[in-house]
Every structure is written in C-alpha cells, then in structure tokens.
Design a protein around this motif. Structure first.
Motif, PDB file in Angstrom:
ATOM      1  N   LYS A 120      13.846  28.436  17.309  1.00 14.66           N
ATOM      2  CA  LYS A 120      13.642  27.203  17.894  1.00 14.66           C
ATOM      3  C   LYS A 120      12.598  26.371  17.402  1.00 14.66           C
ATOM      4  O   LYS A 120      12.748  25.302  17.229  1.00 14.66           O
ATOM      5  CB  LYS A 120      13.620  27.277  19.482  1.00 14.66           C
ATOM      6  CG  LYS A 120      13.670  26.163  20.299  1.00 14.66           C
ATOM      7  CD  LYS A 120      13.657  26.528  21.796  1.00 14.66           C
ATOM      8  CE  LYS A 120      13.605  25.131  22.463  1.00 14.66           C
ATOM      9  NZ  LYS A 120      13.601  25.264  23.965  1.00 14.66           N
ATOM     10  N   GLU A 121      11.379  26.953  17.494  1.00 12.17           N
ATOM     11  CA  GLU A 121      10.311  26.260  16.903  1.00 12.17           C
ATOM     12  C   GLU A 121      10.316  26.008  15.674  1.00 12.17           C
ATOM     13  O   GLU A 121       9.818  24.798  15.258  1.00 12.17           O
ATOM     14  CB  GLU A 121       9.092  27.164  17.212  1.00 12.17           C
ATOM     15  CG  GLU A 121       8.773  27.564  18.695  1.00 12.17           C
ATOM     16  CD  GLU A 121       8.411  26.105  19.489  1.00 12.17           C
ATOM     17  OE1 GLU A 121       7.798  25.285  19.110  1.00 12.17           O
ATOM     18  OE2 GLU A 121       9.219  26.201  20.877  1.00 12.17           O
ATOM     19  N   ALA A 122      10.827  26.815  14.620  1.00 14.21           N
ATOM     20  CA  ALA A 122      10.960  26.379  13.151  1.00 14.21           C
ATOM     21  C   ALA A 122      11.798  25.335  12.910  1.00 14.21           C
ATOM     22  O   ALA A 122      11.536  24.313  12.396  1.00 14.21           O
ATOM     23  CB  ALA A 122      11.471  27.464  12.464  1.00 14.21           C
ATOM     24  N   VAL A 123      12.845  25.215  13.936  1.00 13.10           N
ATOM     25  CA  VAL A 123      13.745  23.977  13.692  1.00 13.10           C
ATOM     26  C   VAL A 123      13.365  22.707  14.259  1.00 13.10           C
ATOM     27  O   VAL A 123      13.428  21.561  13.525  1.00 13.10           O
ATOM     28  CB  VAL A 123      15.244  24.376  14.434  1.00 13.10           C
ATOM     29  CG1 VAL A 123      16.185  23.173  14.490  1.00 13.10           C
ATOM     30  CG2 VAL A 123      15.849  25.659  13.728  1.00 13.10           C
TER      31      VAL A 123
ATOM     32  N   ASP B 162       9.612  17.178  10.526  1.00 13.35           N
ATOM     33  CA  ASP B 162       9.301  17.118   9.167  1.00 13.35           C
ATOM     34  C   ASP B 162      10.124  16.023   8.596  1.00 13.35           C
ATOM     35  O   ASP B 162       9.615  15.079   7.653  1.00 13.35           O
ATOM     36  CB  ASP B 162       9.190  18.263   8.321  1.00 13.35           C
ATOM     37  CG  ASP B 162       8.155  19.438   8.970  1.00 13.35           C
ATOM     38  OD1 ASP B 162       7.133  18.804   9.258  1.00 13.35           O
ATOM     39  OD2 ASP B 162       8.301  20.643   8.555  1.00 13.35           O
ATOM     40  N   ILE B 163      11.309  15.942   9.045  1.00 13.19           N
ATOM     41  CA  ILE B 163      12.497  14.975   8.489  1.00 13.19           C
ATOM     42  C   ILE B 163      12.700  14.083   9.061  1.00 13.19           C
ATOM     43  O   ILE B 163      13.359  12.960   8.918  1.00 13.19           O
ATOM     44  CB  ILE B 163      13.564  15.786   8.323  1.00 13.19           C
ATOM     45  CG1 ILE B 163      14.418  16.243   9.395  1.00 13.19           C
ATOM     46  CG2 ILE B 163      13.424  17.263   7.240  1.00 13.19           C
ATOM     47  CD1 ILE B 163      15.908  16.822   9.033  1.00 13.19           C
TER      48      ILE B 163
ATOM     49  N   ASN C  24      23.336  21.619  11.557  1.00 12.56           N
ATOM     50  CA  ASN C  24      23.179  22.398  10.185  1.00 12.56           C
ATOM     51  C   ASN C  24      21.895  22.964   9.745  1.00 12.56           C
ATOM     52  O   ASN C  24      21.741  23.906   9.159  1.00 12.56           O
ATOM     53  CB  ASN C  24      23.660  21.298   9.154  1.00 12.56           C
ATOM     54  CG  ASN C  24      25.270  21.275   8.851  1.00 12.56           C
ATOM     55  OD1 ASN C  24      25.847  21.954   9.402  1.00 12.56           O
ATOM     56  ND2 ASN C  24      25.612  20.309   8.318  1.00 12.56           N
ATOM     57  N   ALA C  25      20.634  22.175  10.375  1.00 18.82           N
ATOM     58  CA  ALA C  25      19.439  22.789  10.340  1.00 18.82           C
ATOM     59  C   ALA C  25      19.311  24.008  10.693  1.00 18.82           C
ATOM     60  O   ALA C  25      18.464  24.898  10.395  1.00 18.82           O
ATOM     61  CB  ALA C  25      18.539  21.769  10.809  1.00 18.82           C
ATOM     62  N   GLN C  26      19.935  24.348  11.953  1.00 16.18           N
ATOM     63  CA  GLN C  26      20.085  25.616  12.559  1.00 16.18           C
ATOM     64  C   GLN C  26      20.713  26.534  11.711  1.00 16.18           C
ATOM     65  O   GLN C  26      19.864  27.878  11.352  1.00 16.18           O
ATOM     66  CB  GLN C  26      20.751  25.704  13.748  1.00 16.18           C
ATOM     67  CG  GLN C  26      19.897  24.630  14.801  1.00 16.18           C
ATOM     68  CD  GLN C  26      20.710  24.714  16.075  1.00 16.18           C
ATOM     69  OE1 GLN C  26      20.925  25.693  17.024  1.00 16.18           O
ATOM     70  NE2 GLN C  26      21.323  23.585  16.599  1.00 16.18           N
TER      71      GLN C  26
END
Length: 641
Positions: free
Chosen positions: A414-417, A423-424, A437-439
C-alpha cells in the motif's frame, strides 16, 4: 443444414427373413418417419431388403428378382423427399451376385456401393454367395441407365458442396485399410456403413471403440447401421446396435432394439479440422478413379438434438473428468519441473492472493517440487495486501501456504503504491486504470526482486481466459518466468482445484480450497465494500463460462460469429437470454483482437488444453489485425435476431 449441421438417421427396421414385401414396407415406413423428423441422410442395414441371413436362398431367382423390384419401390418412395438414402440389397450384375448399398435420391438410384471385404471364416461364409466388389468404381448399365458401381463412390450435395458422403458395408470397416480411408482422403466427410454384425459377448464395446476411433482418424462423421431383430437366430443373434459418431465422439447410439436414432453431424467442424491438420493429406479423386455423383438436398435450418457442451474444455463423463484433471496437473507440473531443472534454481516464487489462479499455480509448483525431491519450504508464496485485499482471501492464502508446507512472505504494498501515485501525480481517489495497474505492476516488481534475492524464478498465475481477453496488466501480472496456467481456461482452473481438493488427504486444506473455489473471481484492486469483494471480474468483462465457450470455437475451429452465437444459444438457453449472449460475444471479439500485443510477448508455459495462445505455437496473430469483418457480422446478427 445451415451452420453446417446435417441431420442423419440410422434406421434398423423389423424384418422377416426372405419376406421382401414385408421388409420393403417397413423400410418405406421408417424412411417416411426419418424424413418427417428432418433427416437429410438415412441409412439402413446391410441386405435389409431381403434379410442378411438368407444363406443359400440368395441363389434363388425369386428372391433376387423380388429384391430388385423392391429397390425400385423404395427409390420411388424417396421422390419429392429431401434426403439421401442408403439401403442394403443383393444385386446381380455382370453374371455375379454382389452385396451392395443402393444409394437413392429423388426417386432415382444414383449409385451401387459394393462390399469390398467379405468375411469367410467362423460363422461367416459370404463368399459362398457373393463376389467382392471391383477394386475401383466403374459405370454399370442397370436397366438401361448408367449407374456408378463399386467402392469409394463420392456423393456430393449440389446445394451444399462441402457435404460429401461415401459408404462402406459391414466388415469393410474392420479391414486393415477400409475403403473409407481413400474416400475420406478424396473428400468424403460423412461415411455411412450398412452393416449386419452379429452380437457376441464384448463385441458391442469393440464396435463402439472402432467406430469412434475410425471417425477420429478420418476426421469424419460416421453413421453405422446394424441389422437387428427379425434376422434368423439359427446360429446368431443381431441386436440393432447403431452408432452415430463424429471425429472420435459418439453422438448417439442404441443397442439390442430395432428403431431409428438421430443426430446432427457438423460438416463445418470436420472441414475446419481437416483444413488445419496438415497430416490429413488430400488425394485427387479423379486420379484415383473415384467417381463423384451429385445429389439434390435443399439447405434448410437444422433443429439440433445433439448436446452442445457448455464447457467444451471439460469432460462431462465423471471418470474421464478425473483422468483429465490428473493429466492436466501432471502436464503443468512436468513443464515446470523441466524449467526448474534447466535453470538449476534454488526456489520458486508464487504471488498468492487466495484466488483460483494463484491457488492452482501454487498446487502445481508443489507437485513439481515433489517430483524433483526438493523441499516445499523452498517454494516462496508471497502475499501482497493492498487497497482491495479482503480478510477472506488473505486468510485463505496464508492457510493454504501453511498446509502445503511452503514459505510465506508478506509484503504489504500500500505505502509503495501511494508513493508511486505521488511520484507520478495521480489522485488516489481516482480509481481508474492507473489506480489498478499500478498495484499489479508493483506486485510483479516485488515478486521479481524476491526471486532474484532467493535465486529463484517467478511462477506465472494468469490463465488462458485472461490472456484471450487481455484481462491482465501489461508487464504486471501478465509477466513471469514460466506461466503454468497459460493454456488452462478459467472454467478448467476451477475443476482442477476442485479435483485437488477432493483427492488430498488434509481435510483442513480441502476446506480452504473449496472456499477458494466459492470466492468470486476478482483482481482485488478496488477497496472492499463492507469487507466484501467490490470488484467482481465477471460483472465487468462477462461470465467466464461464456468467454471460454467462445474462445474454444474461435480458436479450435475458426467458426464465424453467427455459428458461435447459434451454438451458444443452444448450450446456454436456460442460463442466458440471446441479448446477453450476444453482448458478451461482442466483448470477446473486441478484446480478443485489441489485446493480441499482450499475447505476442507472453512467457513460456506448457500447453495443456486442446488450444493455446502461445505466439510460438498455436496462435501466430498480428497485434494490429483488424476486427472489422467480425464486428460487422455481429452487427448483422443484432439486426436479424
């Protein structure tokens, strides 16, 4: 006959030995009944006009002359009827007596197919009365008309040129090289057999296997009509065991009773099979001296009585289903075993979600490790909870991993996503395709890096149905080092997991697997609603049982949309209305064409099912192919339905 289906009838009538008038009456009655039921091809037994068991009565002019007159009566009965008829009769020609199948159409005798292999051993002594037919067909002057006479004559429909029928008689089919082999290679796709095979213990099963396997070898329909009650029982008994087969599958049969059986042979299916199979070598009929005779048969709608399986990837017979499940799991495991041996890896990494696909991948991996004698603790099952993960799937994933003896690693993403969204510049409240899709891509990155860390490879979990629809994130769950489920359709995945559950000894593992089966299919990329799965795949992309049905007929036979729609309506008439079937058929074609780019670079994986999507094998399709013609056909279906 539209959509390629031709209704056939295999008719065994009551007879009296040597009572030609009685037999002729029964044949005509059965012929009329078959025509009323829509049969376009009607097949009667060997020598049924006289009876097969007349013995030396075949020497009597009275019997032979009566049979000839009776043949004209039966032929006249076909006048005005839309059917092709095969009837067994003794025929005197050129000073010899022949066992023939007379071919009748629109009141005319259009051919005499001769018996080639006359049994003359044990209880059979046919060569006492009959002469084997000529090696090649020729023209015979019969009552002032030229009629083709001999083996391997082809009868081709003038209105449906793809329908080509040929005949053989009785024991011909048991020969090392039956006459039907040449007939089939010259184009015949329906073979009929007028037979008189007596009953013995075990013979019915041998007969069944022979006809089924022969139809498969020839990639043809086969209509086998046997003599029944009424034949002499001096030494033998005849049971009327009739069989209608198509390309290895028995469509209909009966036994130990006279009567008529019906089914529909799919000519388009057979021709498609032959077209793609390069081992089926065509022979030039003219060069081989094979005579081709046209006959009249109007093209009309065929009411289907044969069963159209809802799930063509899964056997309906329970015993065969178990065998197929075991074989499928073995093929998957053997494929992975070879890859693990070749790569000399230390571990295998499986992303485990608690869903069907990842469950099957984990089960297959465990089986492969057992084959290699490697400890299951070297299997790393990775659970990666995020926004859409539910307690149910999470618990199932963890418990299943524990019961299988694999190593469980939990990596919350979760935190990374969320960091990635920042970032984007993506709004976390915008649950669009980027959100989903990011997940999927983050999970794939985690799996790949864990595989690097432990010297392993990532085992792909995606199935063939998802690949056909493009229901996979490009360079996300679409990617792996070896995709064990790549040619297993979603409907078959369910059966394989169920089979594993039914055969495992661990009751707790069985309970978990059954709950996985009952869990709605979902990528779990959207937040749950009240703790339950909010994103159900089949609500979005359509029922997998429909898509797997479409996929089978698109890939296996290349049928047109109209025929697939027609078959689906028949198969799912109790589950879906025509509007729903058409809606998801359109979705299938649209996604199938637009998503080929994902399949063009799919990972290696073992072929398990009859069809596959690998760009290196079954499906060499351009990624930018145009679907316009198929979509136009679907629009025409909408307008006409």
């Amino acid at each position: 006959m539209r959509h390629g289906f031709v209704k056939v009838a295999s008719a065994t009538t009551d007879i009296r030995v040597a009572d030609v008038a009685f037999n002729t009456q029964k044949i005509c009655e059965a012929l009329n009944e078959a025509v009323e039921n829509g049969a376009k091809i009607v097949v009667f037994p060997e020598l049924c006009i006289t009876g097969d068991t007349c013995g030396d009565l075949f020497y009597q002019d009275t019997l032979i002359n009566s049979a000839r007159k009776a043949l004209h009566i039966v032929a006249e009965e076909t006048r005005g009827k839309d059917t092709l008829v095969f009837v067994g009769v003794p025929l005197e020609a050129e000073g010899k007596l022949y066992n023939v199948a007379a071919v009748l159409n629109q009141g005319e005798i259009i051919g005499f197919v001769t018996k080639t292999f006359l049994p003359n051993y044990s209880e059979c002594y046919e060569m006492r009365q009959f002469q084997p037919g000529p090696k090649k067909a020729k023209w015979l002057m019969f009552e002032g008309k030229k009629v083709p006479f001999g083996p391997q004559i082809l009868f081709q429909s003038a209105d449906m040129p793809k329908l080509i029928v040929s005949a053989e008689i009785g024991a011909d089919v048991w020969a090392v090289i039956p006459p039907s082999v040449l007939a089939a290679t010259c184009g015949a796709n329906v073979i009929v057999n007028c037979s008189a095979s007596s009953e013995q213990v075990g013979i019915s099963e041998k007969r069944r296997r022979l006809i089924a396997s022969h139809s498969q070898r020839l990639m043809a329909g086969y209509v086998y009509t046997n003599a029944g009650e009424g034949e002499s029982t001096t030494d033998l008994v005849f049971g009327g065991h009739n069989i209608i087969a198509e390309n290895g599958v028995i469509l209909k049969e009966n036994g130990y009773q006279n009567g008529i059986i019906y089914s529909e042979i799919d000519i388009e299916c057979l021709n498609s099979e032959r077209r793609r199979n390069t081992t089926f070598q065509r022979t030039d009929a003219q060069e081989m001296g094979v005579i081709c005779v046209p006959f009249e048969l109007q093209v009309s709608d065929t009411v289907l009585t044969r069963v159209i399986a809802k799930n063509p990837f899964v056997a309906e017979d329970k015993t065969l289903l178990k065998e197929n499940c075991e074989e499928a799991l073995m093929i998957q495991a053997l494929g992975l075993k070879k890859r693990l041996e070749h790569a000399r890896i230390k571990s295998a990494v499986v992303g485990i979600s608690g869903g069907l696909d990842s469950t099957l991948a984990l089960l297959v991996t465990a089986k492969a490790f057992d084959m290699l004698g490697m400890g299951r603790s070297q299997i790393i099952a990775v659970t990666m909870p995020c926004f859409g993960t539910t307690d149910r799937t999470y618990r199932n994933a963890c418990r299943m991993t524990e019961k299988l003896g694999a190593r469980l690693i939990e990596v919350p993403i979760k935190e990374a996503v969320l960091q990635h969204f920042e970032d984007i510049g993506h709004d976390v409240e915008n649950h669009d395709v980027t959100y989903e899709n990011a997940q999927a891509r983050e999970r794939t990155q985690v799996l790949m890096d864990i595989a690097n860390r432990f010297g392993g490879i990532v085992i792909g979990t995606g199935d063939m149905s998802e690949l056909a629809l493009g229901w996979a994130t490009y360079n996300g769950d679409h990617m792996s080092m070896y995709g064990v489920n790549a040619s297993v359709p979603k409907t078959q995945v369910r059966y394989l997991v169920r089979y594993y559950a039914d055969t495992c000894q661990d009751e707790e593992l069985k309970k978990v697997l059954i709950d996985v089966i009952e869990t709605p299919v979902s990528p779990e990329l959207l937040p749950p609603k009240d703790g339950e799965i909010a994103q159900k795949t089949e609500d979005l992309v359509g029922p997998y049982e429909l898509h797997d049905f479409y996929m089978y007929y698109v890939l296996r036979y290349g049928f047109e949309p109209d025929k697939i729609f027609h078959l689906a309506k028949r198969a799912f008439e109790e589950e879906y209305d025509t509007e729903t079937i058409l809606k998801w058929l359109e979705t299938f074609y649209r996604r199938f064409f637009s998503q080929q780019f994902k399949r063009s670079c799919m990972p290696d994986g073992p072929k398990v099912s009859l069809v596959g999507l690998s760009p290196r094998g079954d499906l060499k399709m351009p990624s930018d192919a145009c679907a316009a013609m198929w979509m136009k056909d679907l629009e025409e279906i909408k307008e006409s339905d």
